[in-house]
Motif scaffolding. Sequence first.
Motif, PDB file in Angstrom:
ATOM      1  N   MET A  57       0.854  -1.167   0.000  1.00 49.48           N
ATOM      2  CA  MET A  57       0.000   0.000   0.000  1.00 49.48           C
ATOM      3  C   MET A  57       0.904   1.235   0.000  1.00 49.48           C
ATOM      4  SD  MET A  57      -2.988   1.280   2.681  1.00 49.48           S
ATOM      5  CE  MET A  57      -3.159  -0.345   3.290  1.00 49.48           C
ATOM      6  N   TYR A  58       0.383   2.311  -0.610  1.00 47.01           N
ATOM      7  CA  TYR A  58       1.127   3.566  -0.716  1.00 47.01           C
ATOM      8  C   TYR A  58       0.221   4.718  -0.287  1.00 47.01           C
ATOM      9  CZ  TYR A  58       4.734   0.959  -2.991  1.00 47.01           C
ATOM     10  OH  TYR A  58       5.734   0.045  -3.228  1.00 47.01           O
ATOM     11  N   ALA A  59       0.834   5.808   0.171  1.00 42.95           N
ATOM     12  CA  ALA A  59       0.086   6.978   0.620  1.00 42.95           C
ATOM     13  C   ALA A  59       0.655   8.239  -0.013  1.00 42.95           C
ATOM     14  CB  ALA A  59       0.151   7.096   2.138  1.00 42.95           C
ATOM     15  N   ARG A  60      -0.241   9.123  -0.382  1.00 40.25           N
ATOM     16  CA  ARG A  60       0.146  10.466  -0.798  1.00 40.25           C
ATOM     17  C   ARG A  60      -0.315  11.398   0.316  1.00 40.25           C
ATOM     18  NH1 ARG A  60      -2.370  10.943  -5.560  1.00 40.25           N
ATOM     19  NH2 ARG A  60      -0.511  10.303  -6.694  1.00 40.25           N
ATOM     20  N   VAL A  61       0.620  12.177   0.860  1.00 39.81           N
ATOM     21  CA  VAL A  61       0.328  13.100   1.947  1.00 39.81           C
ATOM     22  C   VAL A  61       0.583  14.515   1.444  1.00 39.81           C
ATOM     23  CG1 VAL A  61       0.883  13.773   4.309  1.00 39.81           C
ATOM     24  CG2 VAL A  61       0.977  11.351   3.653  1.00 39.81           C
ATOM     25  N   SER A  62      -0.450  15.326   1.461  1.00 47.53           N
ATOM     26  CA  SER A  62      -0.352  16.711   1.004  1.00 47.53           C
ATOM     27  C   SER A  62      -0.617  17.637   2.181  1.00 47.53           C
ATOM     28  CB  SER A  62      -1.383  16.988  -0.092  1.00 47.53           C
ATOM     29  OG  SER A  62      -1.222  16.076  -1.161  1.00 47.53           O
ATOM     30  N   ASN A  63       0.197  18.671   2.304  1.00 47.76           N
ATOM     31  CA  ASN A  63       0.061  19.654   3.381  1.00 47.76           C
ATOM     32  C   ASN A  63      -0.362  20.994   2.802  1.00 47.76           C
ATOM     33  OD1 ASN A  63       1.239  18.438   6.046  1.00 47.76           O
ATOM     34  ND2 ASN A  63       2.489  17.671   4.374  1.00 47.76           N
ATOM     35  N   TYR A  64      -1.240  21.679   3.540  1.00 49.29           N
ATOM     36  CA  TYR A  64      -1.810  22.942   3.086  1.00 49.29           C
ATOM     37  C   TYR A  64      -1.699  23.985   4.191  1.00 49.29           C
ATOM     38  CZ  TYR A  64      -4.148  19.466   0.181  1.00 49.29           C
ATOM     39  OH  TYR A  64      -4.413  18.397  -0.649  1.00 49.29           O
ATOM     40  N   SER A  65      -1.684  25.249   3.802  1.00 49.80           N
ATOM     41  CA  SER A  65      -1.851  26.345   4.750  1.00 49.80           C
ATOM     42  C   SER A  65      -2.967  27.239   4.226  1.00 49.80           C
ATOM     43  CB  SER A  65      -0.551  27.131   4.930  1.00 49.80           C
ATOM     44  OG  SER A  65      -0.183  27.768   3.728  1.00 49.80           O
ATOM     45  N   PHE A  66      -3.709  27.847   5.151  1.00 53.36           N
ATOM     46  CA  PHE A  66      -4.847  28.674   4.760  1.00 53.36           C
ATOM     47  C   PHE A  66      -5.092  29.742   5.811  1.00 53.36           C
ATOM     48  CE2 PHE A  66      -6.467  25.086   7.177  1.00 53.36           C
ATOM     49  CZ  PHE A  66      -7.337  25.673   8.081  1.00 53.36           C
ATOM     50  N   ASP A  67      -5.819  30.771   5.393  1.00 56.88           N
ATOM     51  CA  ASP A  67      -6.255  31.826   6.303  1.00 56.88           C
ATOM     52  C   ASP A  67      -7.717  31.591   6.636  1.00 56.88           C
ATOM     53  OD1 ASP A  67      -3.784  33.213   6.308  1.00 56.88           O
ATOM     54  OD2 ASP A  67      -4.311  34.173   4.412  1.00 56.88           O
ATOM     55  N   GLY A  68      -8.148  32.087   7.765  1.00 64.55           N
ATOM     56  CA  GLY A  68      -9.554  31.975   8.141  1.00 64.55           C
ATOM     57  C   GLY A  68      -9.835  30.695   8.912  1.00 64.55           C
ATOM     58  N   ASP A  69     -11.112  30.321   8.911  1.00 67.87           N
ATOM     59  CA  ASP A  69     -11.541  29.185   9.722  1.00 67.87           C
ATOM     60  C   ASP A  69     -11.469  27.846   8.997  1.00 67.87           C
ATOM     61  OD1 ASP A  69     -13.686  29.293   7.974  1.00 67.87           O
ATOM     62  OD2 ASP A  69     -15.167  29.802   9.511  1.00 67.87           O
ATOM     63  N   GLY A  70     -11.091  27.855   7.737  1.00 67.87           N
ATOM     64  CA  GLY A  70     -10.939  26.606   6.992  1.00 67.87           C
ATOM     65  C   GLY A  70     -12.192  26.122   6.306  1.00 67.87           C
ATOM     66  N   GLU A  71     -13.317  26.831   6.464  1.00 66.06           N
ATOM     67  CA  GLU A  71     -14.567  26.360   5.859  1.00 66.06           C
ATOM     68  C   GLU A  71     -14.491  26.327   4.338  1.00 66.06           C
ATOM     69  OE1 GLU A  71     -17.193  24.772   7.163  1.00 66.06           O
ATOM     70  OE2 GLU A  71     -15.941  24.823   8.952  1.00 66.06           O
ATOM     71  N   ALA A  72     -13.822  27.303   3.730  1.00 67.99           N
ATOM     72  CA  ALA A  72     -13.711  27.312   2.265  1.00 67.99           C
ATOM     73  C   ALA A  72     -12.874  26.132   1.781  1.00 67.99           C
ATOM     74  CB  ALA A  72     -13.118  28.635   1.783  1.00 67.99           C
ATOM     75  N   LEU A  73     -11.816  25.787   2.524  1.00 66.32           N
ATOM     76  CA  LEU A  73     -11.005  24.628   2.145  1.00 66.32           C
ATOM     77  C   LEU A  73     -11.782  23.334   2.376  1.00 66.32           C
ATOM     78  CD1 LEU A  73      -8.377  23.493   1.061  1.00 66.32           C
ATOM     79  CD2 LEU A  73      -7.435  23.620   3.379  1.00 66.32           C
ATOM     80  N   ARG A  74     -12.528  23.269   3.457  1.00 73.54           N
ATOM     81  CA  ARG A  74     -13.383  22.096   3.720  1.00 73.54           C
ATOM     82  C   ARG A  74     -14.367  21.897   2.559  1.00 73.54           C
ATOM     83  NH1 ARG A  74     -14.497  20.120   8.713  1.00 73.54           N
ATOM     84  NH2 ARG A  74     -13.922  22.132   9.607  1.00 73.54           N
ATOM     85  N   LYS A  75     -14.977  22.982   2.090  1.00 75.25           N
ATOM     86  CA  LYS A  75     -15.901  22.887   0.961  1.00 75.25           C
ATOM     87  C   LYS A  75     -15.167  22.446  -0.298  1.00 75.25           C
ATOM     88  CE  LYS A  75     -19.374  25.276  -1.776  1.00 75.25           C
ATOM     89  NZ  LYS A  75     -19.205  24.281  -2.791  1.00 75.25           N
ATOM     90  N   GLY A  76     -13.956  22.954  -0.503  1.00 79.04           N
ATOM     91  CA  GLY A  76     -13.166  22.532  -1.658  1.00 79.04           C
ATOM     92  C   GLY A  76     -12.879  21.039  -1.620  1.00 79.04           C
ATOM     93  N   PHE A  77     -12.534  20.524  -0.432  1.00 74.56           N
ATOM     94  CA  PHE A  77     -12.324  19.081  -0.282  1.00 74.56           C
ATOM     95  C   PHE A  77     -13.620  18.329  -0.560  1.00 74.56           C
ATOM     96  CE2 PHE A  77      -8.675  19.629   3.009  1.00 74.56           C
ATOM     97  CZ  PHE A  77      -7.732  19.692   1.997  1.00 74.56           C
ATOM     98  N   ASP A  78     -14.744  18.829  -0.024  1.00 75.03           N
ATOM     99  CA  ASP A  78     -16.040  18.181  -0.268  1.00 75.03           C
ATOM    100  C   ASP A  78     -16.336  18.102  -1.765  1.00 75.03           C
ATOM    101  OD1 ASP A  78     -16.594  17.799   2.426  1.00 75.03           O
ATOM    102  OD2 ASP A  78     -17.898  19.564   2.589  1.00 75.03           O
ATOM    103  N   ASP A  79     -16.073  19.193  -2.464  1.00 74.06           N
ATOM    104  CA  ASP A  79     -16.348  19.231  -3.902  1.00 74.06           C
ATOM    105  C   ASP A  79     -15.437  18.292  -4.693  1.00 74.06           C
ATOM    106  OD1 ASP A  79     -18.288  21.112  -3.359  1.00 74.06           O
ATOM    107  OD2 ASP A  79     -17.076  22.829  -4.024  1.00 74.06           O
ATOM    108  N   ALA A  80     -14.257  17.991  -4.165  1.00 76.46           N
ATOM    109  CA  ALA A  80     -13.294  17.132  -4.869  1.00 76.46           C
ATOM    110  C   ALA A  80     -13.544  15.641  -4.637  1.00 76.46           C
ATOM    111  CB  ALA A  80     -11.877  17.484  -4.436  1.00 76.46           C
ATOM    112  N   ILE A  81     -14.337  15.295  -3.644  1.00 79.76           N
ATOM    113  CA  ILE A  81     -14.478  13.891  -3.238  1.00 79.76           C
ATOM    114  C   ILE A  81     -14.904  12.980  -4.388  1.00 79.76           C
ATOM    115  CG2 ILE A  81     -15.908  12.326  -1.852  1.00 79.76           C
ATOM    116  CD1 ILE A  81     -15.575  14.331   0.461  1.00 79.76           C
ATOM    117  N   GLU A  82     -15.876  13.381  -5.172  1.00 79.97           N
ATOM    118  CA  GLU A  82     -16.345  12.503  -6.259  1.00 79.97           C
ATOM    119  C   GLU A  82     -15.228  12.235  -7.262  1.00 79.97           C
ATOM    120  OE1 GLU A  82     -19.005  10.573  -6.445  1.00 79.97           O
ATOM    121  OE2 GLU A  82     -19.395  11.348  -4.436  1.00 79.97           O
ATOM    122  N   GLY A  83     -14.460  13.255  -7.598  1.00 83.32           N
ATOM    123  CA  GLY A  83     -13.337  13.065  -8.515  1.00 83.32           C
ATOM    124  C   GLY A  83     -12.266  12.166  -7.938  1.00 83.32           C
TER     125      GLY A  83
END
Length: 94
Positions: free
Chosen positions: A1-27
């Motif tokens: 098994m293999y893993a890809r680990v990605s690290n991010y930085s963001f401003d604010g409370d993270g809700e916009a990034l959470r939504k971006g992750f939600d939108d990417a899930i199907e892909g």
Amino acid sequence: MYARVSNYSFDGDGEALRKGFDDAIEGVKQLAGLTGAYFLLDADSGTGISITLWDTKEAIESSVEAANRLRADATQPSNATIVSVKHYEVTNTI
């Protein structure tokens, strides 16, 4: 098994990034060889991590281009920065 680990930085409370992750899930779910994915946020530090798991080295390698596109799309609404992306072999599980 293999893993890809990605690290991010963001401003604010993270809700916009959470939504971006939600939108990417199907892909992400459509990528061949994917066995699981986790998206983690720490609003206090303004950091996030995505971890995707792959059944073979070939699967993780063949998904690089699509994963790069999905990652960019997921971070765009929040203007989050992709700090790093690394591949690992999973050596132990519990």
